[in-house]
Scaffold this motif. Structure first.
Motif, PDB file in Angstrom:
ATOM      1  N   UNK A  99     -70.885  10.557   2.864  1.00  0.00           N
ATOM      2  CA  UNK A  99     -72.076  11.049   3.557  1.00  0.00           C
ATOM      3  C   UNK A  99     -73.120  11.515   2.558  1.00  0.00           C
ATOM      4  N   UNK A 100     -72.675  12.260   1.556  1.00  0.00           N
ATOM      5  CA  UNK A 100     -73.588  12.726   0.521  1.00  0.00           C
ATOM      6  C   UNK A 100     -74.217  11.550  -0.218  1.00  0.00           C
ATOM      7  N   UNK A 101     -73.408  10.532  -0.536  1.00  0.00           N
ATOM      8  CA  UNK A 101     -73.934   9.354  -1.227  1.00  0.00           C
ATOM      9  C   UNK A 101     -74.990   8.644  -0.380  1.00  0.00           C
ATOM     10  N   UNK A 152     -81.208  19.046  -2.354  1.00  0.00           N
ATOM     11  CA  UNK A 152     -80.520  20.156  -3.015  1.00  0.00           C
ATOM     12  C   UNK A 152     -79.939  21.131  -2.000  1.00  0.00           C
ATOM     13  N   UNK A 153     -80.576  21.264  -0.857  1.00  0.00           N
ATOM     14  CA  UNK A 153     -80.124  22.226   0.145  1.00  0.00           C
ATOM     15  C   UNK A 153     -78.828  21.804   0.813  1.00  0.00           C
ATOM     16  N   UNK A 154     -78.561  20.489   0.898  1.00  0.00           N
ATOM     17  CA  UNK A 154     -77.353  20.048   1.607  1.00  0.00           C
ATOM     18  C   UNK A 154     -76.121  20.027   0.700  1.00  0.00           C
ATOM     19  N   UNK A 155     -76.315  20.085  -0.614  1.00  0.00           N
ATOM     20  CA  UNK A 155     -75.164  20.042  -1.513  1.00  0.00           C
ATOM     21  C   UNK A 155     -74.158  21.158  -1.232  1.00  0.00           C
ATOM     22  N   UNK A 189     -71.921  20.435   1.839  1.00  0.00           N
ATOM     23  CA  UNK A 189     -70.958  19.329   1.784  1.00  0.00           C
ATOM     24  C   UNK A 189     -69.900  19.553   0.720  1.00  0.00           C
ATOM     25  N   UNK A 190     -70.269  20.181  -0.387  1.00  0.00           N
ATOM     26  CA  UNK A 190     -69.325  20.328  -1.502  1.00  0.00           C
ATOM     27  C   UNK A 190     -68.117  21.182  -1.144  1.00  0.00           C
ATOM     28  N   UNK A 191     -68.241  22.018  -0.114  1.00  0.00           N
ATOM     29  CA  UNK A 191     -67.103  22.879   0.239  1.00  0.00           C
ATOM     30  C   UNK A 191     -65.919  22.073   0.744  1.00  0.00           C
TER      31      UNK A 191
END
Length: 289
Positions: A194-196, A269-272, A275-277
């Motif tokens: 999703x991040x990609x 930058x705000x969504x990182x 998602x990273x959690x």
């Protein structure tokens, strides 16, 4: 000895953080500096020279930027939802050993990686399909990315068959197994792709620039490119709007460019952190008893 190694590692990591963050802080400082003082700001400055929000107010109220922001959110959200859905469905099917022609389909997927068509064949295909100046031209491109598909296939293959068999014994149909068993276990992998996909859609400017003649459909990246690289102040910023804006006579191109660049990267930058959690969570923790 171990303490010395820790100090060296921490020092190197801190240096990398400073090198990475400093350009962003410099853009922020320039965009928040009094417009009249912006030309004198160096590339190493991280503190504004006189605090001013004129640039950000202009950006937030400019029609071209507003349209670009709406277009970018629409393309990114719609494209990512379709990408992740289609990739997950195809990956789950290809991860099943009993799928007919599974090996043949997987080889065809690998072929698309080796022999990827260029932008010119893509353009002719879109023109023949009548998708020029349509959002679908950039949304459906690479609906299933082969690399991300392989990531999900390998992840799905690691899910224990005991879970699938237990769900089948409970009377779950294939869709229920996929939705209630597979997807919850695949959150880390789904978060990754999703991040990609989000980063790809949000940063894409080449295809929208080629496919969209209608400037009202330009995403934010094309607006940024037109302003920063081409320097088309009249078309993008709007000289008339700048002259009518309070203090616009002092607004400098350098400060506006810095604010525009930040404006385009802040949403990603705000969504990182959101998602990273999922990356650090155990995938199968507690799944098999």
């Amino acid at each position: 000895m171990e303490r010395a190694e820790s100090v060296i590692i921490v020092s190197v990591l801190l240096a990398l953080v400073v090198i990475t963050v400093q350009p962003i802080l410099n853009l922020l400082a320039i965009s928040l500096t009094e417009p009249a003082n912006a030309p004198g700001m160096s590339g190493l400055a991280v503190i504004p020279d006189g605090l001013s929000f004129d640039i950000w107010t202009l950006l937030a109220n400019h029609p071209a930027v507003q349209r670009g922001l709406i277009n970018s959110f629409f393309i990114t959200l719609t494209g990512t939802v379709l990408n992740v859905t289609c990739t997950a469905l195809m990956a789950w099917a290809l991860s099943r050993k009993n799928l007919p022609f599974r090996r043949t389909i997987f080889i065809l997927v690998l072929v698309t990686i080796v022999f990827e068509p260029g932008i010119i064949p893509d353009y002719f295909v879109m023109r023949r399909l009548g998708l020029l100046d349509e959002y679908a031209a950039v949304i459906i491109f690479k609906m299933v990315n082969a690399w991300y598909l392989i990531i999900l296939i390998r992840f799905f293959e690691e899910i224990p068959n005991e879970l699938i068999e237990a769900a089948e014994l409970d009377g779950a149909n294939p869709f229920q197994i996929f939705w209630r068993v597979v997807l919850p276990l695949a959150k880390p992998a789904l978060a990754t792709i999703t991040l990609f996909y989000v980063v790809y859609h949000w940063n894409d400017f080449l295809r929208p620039m080629i496919y969209f003649n209608d400037q009202d459909k330009w995403p934010l990246q094309v607006v940024l490119r037109q302003f920063v690289l081409v320097g088309d102040k009249a078309a993008i910023v709007g000289l008339e709007a700048m002259n009518n804006y309070t203090g616009a006579s002092q607004i400098d191109f350098k400060s506006f460019r810095a604010g525009m660049i930040l404006f385009t990267i802040l949403p990603v930058l705000a969504i990182y952190p959101l998602i990273l959690r999922y990356f650090t969570k155990g995938t199968m923790s507690g799944a098999v008893k």
